[in-house]
Design a protein around this motif. Sequence first.
Motif, PDB file in Angstrom:
ATOM      1  N   ARG A   1       0.892  -1.244   0.020  1.00 22.22           N
ATOM      2  CA  ARG A   1       0.068  -0.064   0.013  1.00 22.22           C
ATOM      3  C   ARG A   1       0.740   1.391  -0.051  1.00 22.22           C
ATOM      4  N   ASP A   2       0.364   2.021  -0.729  1.00 21.44           N
ATOM      5  CA  ASP A   2       0.913   3.720  -0.944  1.00 21.44           C
ATOM      6  C   ASP A   2       2.331   3.583  -1.474  1.00 21.44           C
ATOM      7  N   LYS A   3       2.959   2.314  -1.983  1.00 16.13           N
ATOM      8  CA  LYS A   3       4.079   2.280  -2.730  1.00 16.13           C
ATOM      9  C   LYS A   3       3.906   2.391  -4.079  1.00 16.13           C
ATOM     10  N   PRO A   4       4.993   2.744  -5.038  1.00 13.96           N
ATOM     11  CA  PRO A   4       4.895   2.920  -6.571  1.00 13.96           C
ATOM     12  C   PRO A   4       4.533   1.602  -6.892  1.00 13.96           C
TER      13      PRO A   4
ATOM     14  N   SER B   1      -2.869   1.896  -3.722  1.00 16.22           N
ATOM     15  CA  SER B   1      -1.774   2.970  -3.867  1.00 16.22           C
ATOM     16  C   SER B   1      -2.398   4.138  -4.819  1.00 16.22           C
ATOM     17  N   PRO B   2      -2.027   5.276  -4.674  1.00 15.78           N
ATOM     18  CA  PRO B   2      -2.024   6.446  -5.202  1.00 15.78           C
ATOM     19  C   PRO B   2      -1.224   6.468  -6.621  1.00 15.78           C
ATOM     20  N   ASP B   3      -0.114   5.645  -6.385  1.00 18.44           N
ATOM     21  CA  ASP B   3       0.527   5.717  -7.553  1.00 18.44           C
ATOM     22  C   ASP B   3       0.829   4.499  -8.350  1.00 18.44           C
ATOM     23  N   VAL B   4       0.001   4.134  -9.360  1.00 17.06           N
ATOM     24  CA  VAL B   4      -0.351   2.936 -10.051  1.00 17.06           C
ATOM     25  C   VAL B   4      -0.036   3.299 -11.471  1.00 17.06           C
TER      26      VAL B   4
ATOM     27  N   PHE C   1      -9.018   5.072 -16.975  1.00 18.88           N
ATOM     28  CA  PHE C   1      -7.746   4.834 -16.074  1.00 18.88           C
ATOM     29  C   PHE C   1      -7.313   6.029 -15.767  1.00 18.88           C
ATOM     30  N   LEU C   2      -7.671   7.151 -16.751  1.00 19.93           N
ATOM     31  CA  LEU C   2      -7.023   8.555 -16.380  1.00 19.93           C
ATOM     32  C   LEU C   2      -8.033   9.195 -15.415  1.00 19.93           C
ATOM     33  N   ALA C   3      -9.036   8.925 -15.332  1.00 19.78           N
ATOM     34  CA  ALA C   3     -10.195   9.420 -14.418  1.00 19.78           C
ATOM     35  C   ALA C   3      -9.936   8.739 -12.991  1.00 19.78           C
ATOM     36  N   ARG C   4      -9.385   7.526 -13.226  1.00 18.59           N
ATOM     37  CA  ARG C   4      -9.021   6.610 -11.703  1.00 18.59           C
ATOM     38  C   ARG C   4      -7.680   7.061 -11.239  1.00 18.59           C
ATOM     39  N   GLY C   5      -7.023   7.928 -11.984  1.00 15.81           N
ATOM     40  CA  GLY C   5      -5.741   8.087 -11.504  1.00 15.81           C
ATOM     41  C   GLY C   5      -4.836   7.312 -11.730  1.00 15.81           C
ATOM     42  N   VAL C   6      -4.988   6.398 -12.743  1.00 13.22           N
ATOM     43  CA  VAL C   6      -4.066   5.267 -12.985  1.00 13.22           C
ATOM     44  C   VAL C   6      -3.252   5.981 -14.287  1.00 13.22           C
ATOM     45  N   ARG C   7      -1.989   5.929 -14.223  1.00 10.94           N
ATOM     46  CA  ARG C   7      -0.917   6.289 -15.306  1.00 10.94           C
ATOM     47  C   ARG C   7      -0.786   5.254 -16.414  1.00 10.94           C
ATOM     48  N   VAL C   8      -1.069   5.507 -17.436  1.00 11.60           N
ATOM     49  CA  VAL C   8      -0.533   4.488 -18.689  1.00 11.60           C
ATOM     50  C   VAL C   8       0.465   4.640 -19.296  1.00 11.60           C
ATOM     51  N   VAL C   9       1.376   3.827 -19.370  1.00 13.17           N
ATOM     52  CA  VAL C   9       2.687   3.768 -20.066  1.00 13.17           C
ATOM     53  C   VAL C   9       2.454   2.643 -21.143  1.00 13.17           C
ATOM     54  N   GLU C  10       2.317   3.133 -22.164  1.00 12.76           N
ATOM     55  CA  GLU C  10       2.199   2.247 -23.308  1.00 12.76           C
ATOM     56  C   GLU C  10       3.569   1.650 -24.240  1.00 12.76           C
ATOM     57  N   GLY C  11       3.414   0.595 -24.805  1.00 13.98           N
ATOM     58  CA  GLY C  11       4.648   0.146 -25.638  1.00 13.98           C
ATOM     59  C   GLY C  11       5.156  -1.296 -24.721  1.00 13.98           C
ATOM     60  N   PRO C  12       5.958  -2.099 -25.600  1.00 12.83           N
ATOM     61  CA  PRO C  12       6.176  -3.333 -25.003  1.00 12.83           C
ATOM     62  C   PRO C  12       7.357  -3.016 -23.877  1.00 12.83           C
ATOM     63  N   VAL C  13       6.994  -3.893 -22.897  1.00  7.66           N
ATOM     64  CA  VAL C  13       8.025  -4.068 -21.682  1.00  7.66           C
ATOM     65  C   VAL C  13       9.286  -5.005 -21.989  1.00  7.66           C
TER      66      VAL C  13
ATOM     67  N   GLY D   1      13.810   1.808 -24.238  1.00  9.22           N
ATOM     68  CA  GLY D   1      15.061   2.034 -23.195  1.00  9.22           C
ATOM     69  C   GLY D   1      14.682   3.065 -22.098  1.00  9.22           C
ATOM     70  N   SER D   2      13.612   3.451 -21.948  1.00  9.88           N
ATOM     71  CA  SER D   2      13.010   4.190 -20.786  1.00  9.88           C
ATOM     72  C   SER D   2      12.701   3.372 -19.636  1.00  9.88           C
ATOM     73  N   ALA D   3      12.767   3.789 -18.256  1.00 11.98           N
ATOM     74  CA  ALA D   3      12.567   3.112 -17.289  1.00 11.98           C
ATOM     75  C   ALA D   3      11.613   3.650 -16.483  1.00 11.98           C
ATOM     76  N   VAL D   4      10.670   2.820 -15.829  1.00 13.17           N
ATOM     77  CA  VAL D   4       9.638   3.516 -14.974  1.00 13.17           C
ATOM     78  C   VAL D   4       9.772   2.928 -13.648  1.00 13.17           C
ATOM     79  N   GLU D   5      10.340   3.322 -12.741  1.00 12.17           N
ATOM     80  CA  GLU D   5      10.661   3.109 -11.184  1.00 12.17           C
ATOM     81  C   GLU D   5       9.407   2.283 -10.820  1.00 12.17           C
ATOM     82  N   ARG D   6       9.363   1.450  -9.890  1.00  8.56           N
ATOM     83  CA  ARG D   6       8.294   0.525  -9.252  1.00  8.56           C
ATOM     84  C   ARG D   6       8.734  -0.191  -8.323  1.00  8.56           C
TER      85      ARG D   6
END
Length: 316
Positions: A141-144, A167-170, A187-199, A217-222
Amino acid sequence: MVDYDVVVVGGGTAGLSAALTLARAGRRVTVVDKGEPRNSPAAHLHGFLSRDGTAPADMLRVGREEVAGYGGTFLDTAVTTARPGPHGGFVAELETGRRLTARALLVATGLRDILPSVAGVAELWGGDVLHCPYCHGHEVRDKPVGVLGGENRPFSLHQASLVRQWSPDVVFFPHPIELADEERERFLARGVRVVEGPVERLETDGGRLAAVRMGDGSAVERSALFVGPRFVPRDELLTGLGCEVGPSGWVTVDASGATSVPGVWAAGNVVSEAAQLASAAGAGMTSAIALNHHLLADDIDSAVAHYRATGTAVSD
């Protein structure tokens, strides 16, 4: 005379609950289990009243001790095949080559989690890569937190919205999923950020999840990542016995866990992908009670036949 009244195949929560109920009813019961529980990668189990926070292995150990206390036995191996016996009941072939005979079978072999084929997911499974928010959401809870899209599109979309409750950071990584505009808006209304593209992979620091590396090549800290596995029931014994399979591809059972084959019951994840520990334990007990009544009816029929032939009651 058969070896057992009931052979329980699978020694997880459903199987042990069934075995406990049957042993307490005075039935000759053995549990055949190789010791490969689905939840073994997890350090703790949650949401099971009075056992919250217990290590899965400790819960199984206590369960075995309770079953053994009422005369139930255990065989630490696997059942490879099962078939109807020549004079009724069933014959179970073990991996060791031994054969067991039983009046009835209860199959509680669970399911396999087929994980997304992203580097790092399997290595962190049960730790920082999770499946069930009800089981582990409170601990992150409350973590990224991230949610990785998978083969089950409806499940992935639901999971991304659900995890936001903890969590507020999803961040939702649709990965192979193409979102419709309306879905993205939700998702935007719910406060969920969407990062598209292959992982591409998961990156770690000191053995813990640090970031989700994207294909660009970008990285999303989680700190934690929820995924939706593909669930495959371990139902080879059931289908081998000819148990009816429903449109969903899962063996069908009635409310008591009875399959279409008389004398064969099934409980837990082998017939329900949604079953959690508490519900699996309940299903095991429900199946055991129904199975005991099935045996009781047979006992009464045999006793009546004996009485008519001899004029005496059957002795225990």
